[in-house]
Design a protein around this motif. Structure first.
Motif, PDB file in Angstrom:
ATOM      1  N   GLY A  36       0.820  -1.207   0.000  1.00  0.00           N
ATOM      2  CA  GLY A  36       0.000   0.000   0.000  1.00  0.00           C
ATOM      3  C   GLY A  36       0.852   1.253   0.000  1.00  0.00           C
ATOM      4  O   GLY A  36       2.061   1.211   0.221  1.00  0.00           O
ATOM      5  N   TRP A  37       0.209   2.381  -0.231  1.00  0.00           N
ATOM      6  CA  TRP A  37       0.904   3.655  -0.366  1.00  0.00           C
ATOM      7  C   TRP A  37       0.711   4.586   0.818  1.00  0.00           C
ATOM      8  O   TRP A  37       1.638   5.278   1.238  1.00  0.00           O
ATOM      9  N   ARG A  38      -0.474   4.594   1.371  1.00  0.00           N
ATOM     10  CA  ARG A  38      -0.826   5.603   2.370  1.00  0.00           C
ATOM     11  C   ARG A  38       0.092   5.597   3.586  1.00  0.00           C
ATOM     12  O   ARG A  38       0.513   6.654   4.063  1.00  0.00           O
ATOM     13  N   ASP A  39       0.431   4.433   4.117  1.00  0.00           N
ATOM     14  CA  ASP A  39       1.241   4.355   5.332  1.00  0.00           C
ATOM     15  C   ASP A  39       2.721   4.103   5.053  1.00  0.00           C
ATOM     16  O   ASP A  39       3.505   3.890   5.968  1.00  0.00           O
ATOM     17  N   LEU A  40       3.087   4.137   3.795  1.00  0.00           N
ATOM     18  CA  LEU A  40       4.476   3.911   3.416  1.00  0.00           C
ATOM     19  C   LEU A  40       5.299   5.145   3.766  1.00  0.00           C
ATOM     20  O   LEU A  40       4.906   6.274   3.478  1.00  0.00           O
ATOM     21  N   SER A  41       6.447   4.934   4.411  1.00  0.00           N
ATOM     22  CA  SER A  41       7.281   6.067   4.811  1.00  0.00           C
ATOM     23  C   SER A  41       8.433   6.275   3.846  1.00  0.00           C
ATOM     24  O   SER A  41       8.858   5.355   3.139  1.00  0.00           O
TER      25      SER A  41
ATOM     26  N   GLN B  50      -4.872   7.367  -2.475  1.00  0.00           N
ATOM     27  CA  GLN B  50      -4.935   8.827  -2.504  1.00  0.00           C
ATOM     28  C   GLN B  50      -6.371   9.340  -2.447  1.00  0.00           C
ATOM     29  O   GLN B  50      -6.621  10.439  -1.960  1.00  0.00           O
ATOM     30  N   LEU B  51      -7.306   8.539  -2.953  1.00  0.00           N
ATOM     31  CA  LEU B  51      -8.702   8.949  -2.884  1.00  0.00           C
ATOM     32  C   LEU B  51      -9.196   9.049  -1.441  1.00  0.00           C
ATOM     33  O   LEU B  51     -10.160   9.755  -1.160  1.00  0.00           O
TER      34      LEU B  51
ATOM     35  N   ASP C  33      -7.343  10.242   0.935  1.00  0.00           N
ATOM     36  CA  ASP C  33      -6.558  11.310   1.563  1.00  0.00           C
ATOM     37  C   ASP C  33      -6.819  12.609   0.797  1.00  0.00           C
ATOM     38  O   ASP C  33      -6.228  12.840  -0.259  1.00  0.00           O
ATOM     39  N   PRO C  34      -7.701  13.486   1.311  1.00  0.00           N
ATOM     40  CA  PRO C  34      -8.067  14.722   0.609  1.00  0.00           C
ATOM     41  C   PRO C  34      -6.875  15.596   0.228  1.00  0.00           C
ATOM     42  O   PRO C  34      -6.825  16.150  -0.863  1.00  0.00           O
ATOM     43  N   LEU C  35      -5.900  15.729   1.143  1.00  0.00           N
ATOM     44  CA  LEU C  35      -4.739  16.575   0.863  1.00  0.00           C
ATOM     45  C   LEU C  35      -3.915  15.996  -0.285  1.00  0.00           C
ATOM     46  O   LEU C  35      -3.499  16.718  -1.198  1.00  0.00           O
ATOM     47  N   ALA C  36      -3.706  14.679  -0.248  1.00  0.00           N
ATOM     48  CA  ALA C  36      -2.950  14.027  -1.325  1.00  0.00           C
ATOM     49  C   ALA C  36      -3.703  14.149  -2.644  1.00  0.00           C
ATOM     50  O   ALA C  36      -3.090  14.339  -3.709  1.00  0.00           O
TER      51      ALA C  36
END
Length: 226
Positions: A47-52, A130-131, A133-136
């Protein structure tokens, strides 16, 4: 001796690092490419969202101190990737301005999909995350606008003034609609993607002038003409 149960998340993370390591190895000597390839490989696995950024740097085989000046955030990595796609699209040159407007635009957009094709699965994961995450998503819209402007300019359309803004917004809407079809299109020649794009382009005649349906530069199988 009883084996300890395997942690699914840990296994998935480990698999992601292995995949990213292979991607980074292929681009050895090219830090920017190593980082981009590692980021996409990890996104596909975990996944992408929690990737650092630190995980991406580790998977790319580079110290964070070297990665940060190149890409200070994950959004910067996506920006860098988008610029590479823009450059790849532009590198092939453009149809002559005497060819039908719709043909030129069709060809340029399909070049983008040609460049994106190797990253389709990872991009599907990134877009879904990304969908949420509003900011992303807002950052992504800015990046999309720049790419659509480059696509229009390459096809011979001005993007300045009110008319230019309308063209960028119109093409962005068509492109996003086509991306959804592309993500589900399993054909080698992207036939469904091309058919959808052609249909959508016919709806913006009032933005780009009187357009025709003939599409030079690509054969019937959907591949770019030699």
């Amino acid at each position: 001796m009883v084996k300890k149960p395997t942690n699914p998340k840990s296994s998935k993370k480990s698999a992601g690092k292995k995949a990213a390591g292979k991607a980074g190895a292929k681009a050895a000597g090219e830090p920017r490419r190593q980082v981009i390839d590692a980021a996409f490989a990890l996104a596909l696995e975990q996944g992408w969202r929690d990737l650092s950024l630190a995980e991406i740097a580790e998977a790319a085989g580079l110290p964070l101190s070297e990665v940060y000046p190149l890409f200070p955030s994950k959004q910067a990595i996506l920006d860098g990737f988008s610029r590479e796609v823009d450059a790849q699209m532009l590198a092939e040159g453009s149809e002559g301005l005497d060819s039908p407007a719709r043909d030129r635009l069709f060809d340029m957009v399909m070049r983008r999909f040609d460049a994106l094709q190797p990253y389709k699965e990872a991009l599907g994961v990134i877009l879904q995350d990304q969908l949420r995450d509003p900011l992303a998503a807002c950052c992504g819209l800015g990046r999309l606008g720049r790419s659509m402007a480059a696509t229009l300019e390459a096809a011979g359309f001005s993007t300045t003034g009110c008319r230019g803004v309308l063209r960028v917004k119109g093409l962005a809407a068509i492109y996003l609609s086509t991306v959804r079809v592309w993500l589900r299109d399993d054909s080698e020649d992207m036939a469904a993607t091309m058919a959808h794009l052609d249909k959508q382009l016919s709806r913006i005649d009032n933005l780009v002038g009187r357009l025709k349906s003939y599409r030079p530069g690509r054969d019937r199988s959907g591949h770019a003409a030699a």
